[in-house]
Design an enzyme around this catalytic site. Structure first.
Site, mmCIF file in Angstrom:
data_model
loop_
_atom_site.group_PDB
_atom_site.id
_atom_site.type_symbol
_atom_site.label_atom_id
_atom_site.label_comp_id
_atom_site.label_asym_id
_atom_site.label_seq_id
_atom_site.Cartn_x
_atom_site.Cartn_y
_atom_site.Cartn_z
ATOM 1 N N HIS A 1 24.534 -0.132 -3.188
ATOM 2 C CA HIS A 1 23.163 0.340 -3.291
ATOM 3 C C HIS A 1 22.718 0.622 -4.716
ATOM 4 C CE1 HIS A 1 25.224 4.265 -3.168
ATOM 5 N NE2 HIS A 1 24.126 4.826 -3.610
ATOM 6 N N GLU B 1 23.824 9.839 -9.826
ATOM 7 C CA GLU B 1 24.986 10.343 -9.096
ATOM 8 C C GLU B 1 26.197 10.496 -10.003
ATOM 9 O OE1 GLU B 1 25.697 7.590 -5.930
ATOM 10 O OE2 GLU B 1 23.642 7.649 -5.217
ATOM 11 N N HIS C 1 25.928 0.171 -7.590
ATOM 12 C CA HIS C 1 27.328 0.567 -7.370
ATOM 13 C C HIS C 1 27.689 0.393 -5.919
ATOM 14 C CE1 HIS C 1 24.765 4.112 -6.976
ATOM 15 N NE2 HIS C 1 25.660 4.628 -6.164
ATOM 16 N N HIS D 1 26.863 6.973 -11.841
ATOM 17 C CA HIS D 1 25.979 5.856 -11.506
ATOM 18 C C HIS D 1 24.566 6.404 -11.584
ATOM 19 C CE1 HIS D 1 29.855 5.035 -9.297
ATOM 20 N NE2 HIS D 1 29.793 4.095 -10.219
ATOM 21 N N TYR E 1 39.161 8.286 -2.766
ATOM 22 C CA TYR E 1 37.789 8.145 -2.254
ATOM 23 C C TYR E 1 37.656 6.756 -1.630
ATOM 24 C CZ TYR E 1 32.698 7.529 -2.493
ATOM 25 O OH TYR E 1 31.388 7.276 -2.192
ATOM 26 N N HIS F 1 26.446 3.269 8.416
ATOM 27 C CA HIS F 1 26.952 4.326 7.526
ATOM 28 C C HIS F 1 25.767 5.185 7.111
ATOM 29 C CE1 HIS F 1 29.861 5.600 4.286
ATOM 30 N NE2 HIS F 1 28.734 6.079 3.831
HETATM 31 FE FE LIG Z 1 25.665 6.125 -4.617
#
Ligand SMILES: [Fe+2]
Length: 430
Positions: free
Chosen positions: A331, A337, A367, A361, A346, A288
């Protein structure tokens, strides 16, 4: 209802547009007399001495110069805030909010503006303010001017026309618009209600993200950015100009419409962009990629690759990665963010993150997918899959994002957000 307006195209071009023939001087900017007895006025959103590639300015040819206005007086900031936020302490917690409620009383864009968070310093010209507008009335006889930064509109509900000194832009959910610092505007509703997110960029004006080895095309293409054509009104009345300056709101009387620009030339005008034109580039092998591949606009901070603000979207797309956990990975990140959702679902959060809602976050706060999404995605059969009817976005910034008191203590906050990870089980079989 959809309105079709005429636009000029090309990100940051040196445009010229005139309503009356010959209103734009040829070969110079400030002749002794301007045709039609207009006034010439320069408008700079960068320093005079900014490098030529970064320099942004317009010349307006208008019925009255902008100095024709009353004396400013301070007014109540209501729920509008600017960085630094000092009214509450910023926790490192992961945070999420329900949508801000639509008004029931008559509320225009200014009345319905609420700040969710901010970072950096409004007076230091670094960082951002994150606001939500929720309105049910057009601005009547009042105009808004933000000296504190450019405004990125991300509509979620309804359709609006941004009337500006440079002309008109119509935007609806799925489109965005940017109004440069200091451009006067008003918001007209084409629908009964309108709601959306605003990123107020205190820093350097947005530019398009670099493409690197991707080459000369792709991501957000310059030609898809649309700019208004000149459009003026010659209107007198008891009008009001509201200005945000240094983090506070002020008002003054203005006896005429400031949309009196008969012709303009330059590269610092409002613009719009249809997010469905974003050319999504992603893996065709495995893993990803980082969400930075979805960056539409970026405001550089002075440190290469570390943005004051990146505007990132998560559009409909194909997922074909093999032997890959396809939703966003877990991560922790130096960047902070703030996310919103324009449409649909989402892929990391199937519950609780709804259109009009928000999440935050912050720097180094962990998160990633909720427990249920992890179970599903780690056991899914990995056939090519089309993500449809979805459009999330992120305001990603190098500075810690500070929620306002309204955001932290108000009723839109979801107090149990972190419960979405409580179901994550220990699976270790070492
Ligand atoms: Fe993120």
């Amino acid at each position: 209802m959809t309105i079709e307006l005429e636009y000029m195209t090309g990100f940051g071009n040196e445009f010229e547009t005139e309503v009356l023939p010959g209103a734009l001087p040829i070969g110079q900017f400030s002749p002794q007399k301007v045709k039609y007895d207009l006034y010439a006025e320069q408008f700079n959103v960068t320093a005079f001495t900014a490098p030529r590639c970064d320099n942004r300015r317009n010349w307006f040819y208008r019925i009255r110069p902008s100095v024709v206005q009353g004396e400013y007086e301070a007014i109540d900031n209501a729920l509008v805030r600017s960085a630094p936020i000092t009214e509450v302490v910023t926790p490192p917690s992961m945070l999420r909010w329900d949508p801000v409620e639509l008004p029931t009383e008559k509320t225009d864009f200014i009345d319905g503006l609420v700040t969710m968070a901010a970072n950096g310093s409004v007076n230091g010209q670094a960082g951002i303010g994150i606001h939500i507008y929720a309105a049910n009335s057009s601005m009547e006889g009042r105009y808004f001017c933000n000296a504190d930064g450019e405004l990125l509109f991300v509509p979620e509900l309804g359709e609006i026309i941004l009337h500006t000194e440079c002309g008109k832009l119509a935007i609806k959910a799925g489109e965005i618009a940017v109004i440069p610092r200091g451009i006067k505007f008003s918001v007209e509703l084409l629908t009964d209600t309108a709601r959306g997110y605003i990123c107020e960029n205190y820093g350097q004006p947005y530019v398009l993200a670099e493409r690197g080895p991707v080459g000369a095309n792709g991501y957000a293409n310059d030609r898809d950015f649309e700019y208004p054509i000149a459009c003026f009104e010659d209107k007198q009345g008891d009008f009001e100009l509201v200005t945000k300056f240094g983090g506070n709101l002020f008002r003054c009387d203005i006896g005429h419409s400031p949309f009196d620009v008969v012709a303009w030339t330059g590269n610092s005008a409002p613009y719009k962009y249809d997010l469905s034109r974003f050319n999504v580039i992603n893996t065709v092998s495995f893993d990803h990629p980082d969400p930075s591949i979805f960056t539409v606009l970026t405001s550089p901070s002075g440190t290469p690759g570390v943005a004051n603000i990146d505007f990132v979207v998560f559009p409909p797309r194909w997922m074909v990665a093999e032997n890959t956990f396809r939703p966003p990975y877990y991560h922790r990140n130096m960047m902070s963010e703030f996310m919103g959702l324009i449409e649909g679902v989402y892929d990391a959060k199937e519950h609780g993150f709804v259109p009009g809602g928000s999440s935050l976050h912050n720097c180094m706060s962990p998160h990633g997918p909720e427990a249920e999404v992890f179970e599903k995605a780690s056991n899914a059969e990995l056939a090519p899959q089309r993500y449809e009817n979805t459009m999330a976005f992120m305001f990603e910034s190098r500075y810690i994002i500070q929620p306002t008191k309204f955001a932290l203590e108000g009723k839109t906050r979801q107090p149990n957000y972190s419960q979405c990870w409580k179901g994550i089980k220990k699976k270790f079989k070492g």
